[in-house]
Design a protein around this motif. Structure first.
Motif, short mmCIF file in Angstrom:
data_model
loop_
_atom_site.label_atom_id
_atom_site.label_comp_id
_atom_site.label_asym_id
_atom_site.label_seq_id
_atom_site.Cartn_x
_atom_site.Cartn_y
_atom_site.Cartn_z
N SER A 240 0.82 -1.22 0.00
CA SER A 240 0.00 0.00 0.00
C SER A 240 0.85 1.27 0.00
O SER A 240 0.34 2.36 0.18
CB SER A 240 -0.89 0.02 1.24
OG SER A 240 -1.72 -1.08 1.26
N GLY A 241 2.15 1.10 -0.14
CA GLY A 241 3.01 2.27 -0.32
C GLY A 241 3.88 2.66 0.85
O GLY A 241 4.66 3.61 0.76
N LEU A 242 3.77 1.94 2.01
CA LEU A 242 4.64 2.28 3.14
C LEU A 242 5.91 1.40 3.06
O LEU A 242 5.98 0.33 3.65
CB LEU A 242 3.94 2.07 4.48
CG LEU A 242 2.87 3.07 4.89
CD1 LEU A 242 2.38 2.79 6.30
CD2 LEU A 242 3.40 4.51 4.82
N ALA A 243 6.89 1.87 2.28
CA ALA A 243 8.10 1.08 2.04
C ALA A 243 8.76 0.67 3.35
O ALA A 243 8.92 1.50 4.26
CB ALA A 243 9.06 1.89 1.19
N GLY A 244 9.14 -0.57 3.47
CA GLY A 244 9.89 -1.06 4.63
C GLY A 244 9.04 -1.26 5.88
O GLY A 244 9.58 -1.62 6.93
N PHE A 245 7.74 -1.05 5.80
CA PHE A 245 6.90 -1.15 6.99
C PHE A 245 6.53 -2.60 7.25
O PHE A 245 5.47 -3.09 6.86
CB PHE A 245 5.63 -0.31 6.81
CG PHE A 245 4.96 0.06 8.09
CD1 PHE A 245 5.15 1.30 8.66
CD2 PHE A 245 4.14 -0.84 8.77
CE1 PHE A 245 4.53 1.65 9.85
CE2 PHE A 245 3.53 -0.51 9.96
CZ PHE A 245 3.73 0.74 10.50
N GLN A 246 7.47 -3.30 7.88
CA GLN A 246 7.27 -4.72 8.20
C GLN A 246 7.67 -4.95 9.64
O GLN A 246 8.77 -4.58 10.03
CB GLN A 246 8.19 -5.57 7.33
CG GLN A 246 7.50 -6.24 6.18
CD GLN A 246 8.47 -7.09 5.39
OE1 GLN A 246 9.26 -7.83 5.95
NE2 GLN A 246 8.40 -6.96 4.08
N VAL A 247 6.78 -5.55 10.41
CA VAL A 247 7.16 -5.83 11.80
C VAL A 247 6.40 -7.05 12.31
O VAL A 247 5.22 -7.24 12.02
CB VAL A 247 6.98 -4.56 12.70
CG1 VAL A 247 5.61 -3.99 12.63
CG2 VAL A 247 7.35 -4.83 14.14
N GLY A 248 7.14 -7.93 12.99
CA GLY A 248 6.55 -9.14 13.57
C GLY A 248 6.75 -9.08 15.08
O GLY A 248 7.80 -8.66 15.56
#
Ligand code: ASP
Length: 325
Positions: A240-248
């Motif tokens: 959706s366009g939030l580059a790098g927005f990954q968190v577990g």
């Protein structure tokens, strides 16, 4: 000298005896597992599922005690100061690592106050909003938040909570600070989101999946690398366009420093059995998460994870410059 030697020998023999006695008889009574957030929230859900299955293997009950507040640091502090006898445990998540930097003063020394049992699960997060939020997609939500930044509220479970971390990443990704509202856990925060008293929350799938599926809240993105089977229609934040927005949100089980290795190893074995319990696997899948592997459900794997995650988040938190005292 000889006396000293034989005294030392006797002490070693006593502690060997004590260790093997622990190994043979532990656990002899109920165990308390502290959850550092409110009952009914995502960490509580994971803890209760795993504790029930571990209890079966251990032959003793693991009872949950919710000690919420200060982003999980109150509960962690309680366990850091508990008797190291194998009868008090902590189930905490990534906040164990982030709070080490976020809090200028912690009542415990994160890397030296605990023994390790193992990793439990790694839970994706979801960016969600009250049901009547007008935005149709994540881009619309960001536009809305930017246009109303003084009034848009973001719920979290206090500084150090996963929801705080995710909210902080969201605000920094959209370069807009919003109004944050802290709770003792995202269980009670969800009640307010359902009632429309707060606007947005970034919370774990273990708390949001059922509500999203039931249409009682609106989902805008998942924070995993791929879309989730249980929430197929919800795009990833990255797509959706939030580059790098990954968190577990990884979870682990700890014991106070000094707890005998025989106890933590027995608990790790019970954890590995619990994570293969068909009920745990099925419930985790329904909630959008998965059990840790045998290799990860070990003291060594949790210790390595905590150390590497403290190192990973330190510069991110320092750059954001938001601390708690
Ligand atoms: N996991 C927490 C809870 O159970 C909330 C959070 O970390 O944001 O409430």
């Amino acid at each position: 000298m000889n006396i000293l030697k034989s005294l030392l020998g006797a002490a070693a023999a006593v502690s060997l005896f004590a260790a093997s006695a622990v190994a043979q008889t532990y656990p002899e009574r109920n165990i308390t597992m502290v959850v550092p957030f409110s009952a009914g929230g995502p960490t509580d859900t994971v803890a209760r599922l795993v504790a029930e299955a571990m209890s079966k293997d251990l032959g003793q009950q693991i009872l949950i005690e919710n000690v919420g507040g200060a982003g999980g640091t109150l509960g962690a502090g309680r366990v850091a100061n508990a008797e190291p006898d194998g009868y008090t445990l902590l189930l905490h998540h990534i906040g164990m690592a982030t709070s080490a930097t976020l809090y200028r003063k912690l009542a415990y020394d994160t890397l030296n106050a605990f023994e390790y049992v193992g990793l439990v699960t790694d839970v994706p997060m979801t960016i969600v909003a009250r049901k009547d939020m007008e935005a149709a997609d994540l881009k619309g939500l960001i536009d809305y938040a930017k246009a109303n930044k003084d009034t848009v509220t973001v719920a979290n479970a206090g500084i150090g909570a996963a929801s705080h971390l995710c909210g902080m990443l969201f605000m920094s990704a959209i370069e807009t600070p919003l109004v944050t509202v802290p709770y003792k856990g995202t269980g009670p925060a969800m009640t307010d989101l359902l009632g429309g008293q707060v606007d947005i929350m970034c919370d774990q799938t273990t708390n949001t999946t059922k509500q999203i599926q039931g249409g009682t809240i609106k989902a805008y993105a998942v924070t995993s690398a791929e879309r989730l089977d249980v929430l197929k229609d919800v795009p990833t934040a990255v797509e959706s366009g939030l580059a790098g927005f990954q968190v577990g949100i990884w979870h682990g089980i700890y014991a106070p420093k000094g707890t005998p290795a025989e106890a933590t190893e027995r608990l790790a074995k019970a954890l590995q059995v619990a994570l293969k319990d068909p009920n745990v696997a099925a419930r985790f899948a329904e909630l959008g998460t998965a059990p840790s592997s045998d290799a990860d459900a070990t003291p060594a794997a949790l210790k390595a994870k905590l150390e590497s995650e403290i190192t990973r988040w330190k510069p991110v938190i320092e750059a954001a410059g938001q601390y708690a005292d």
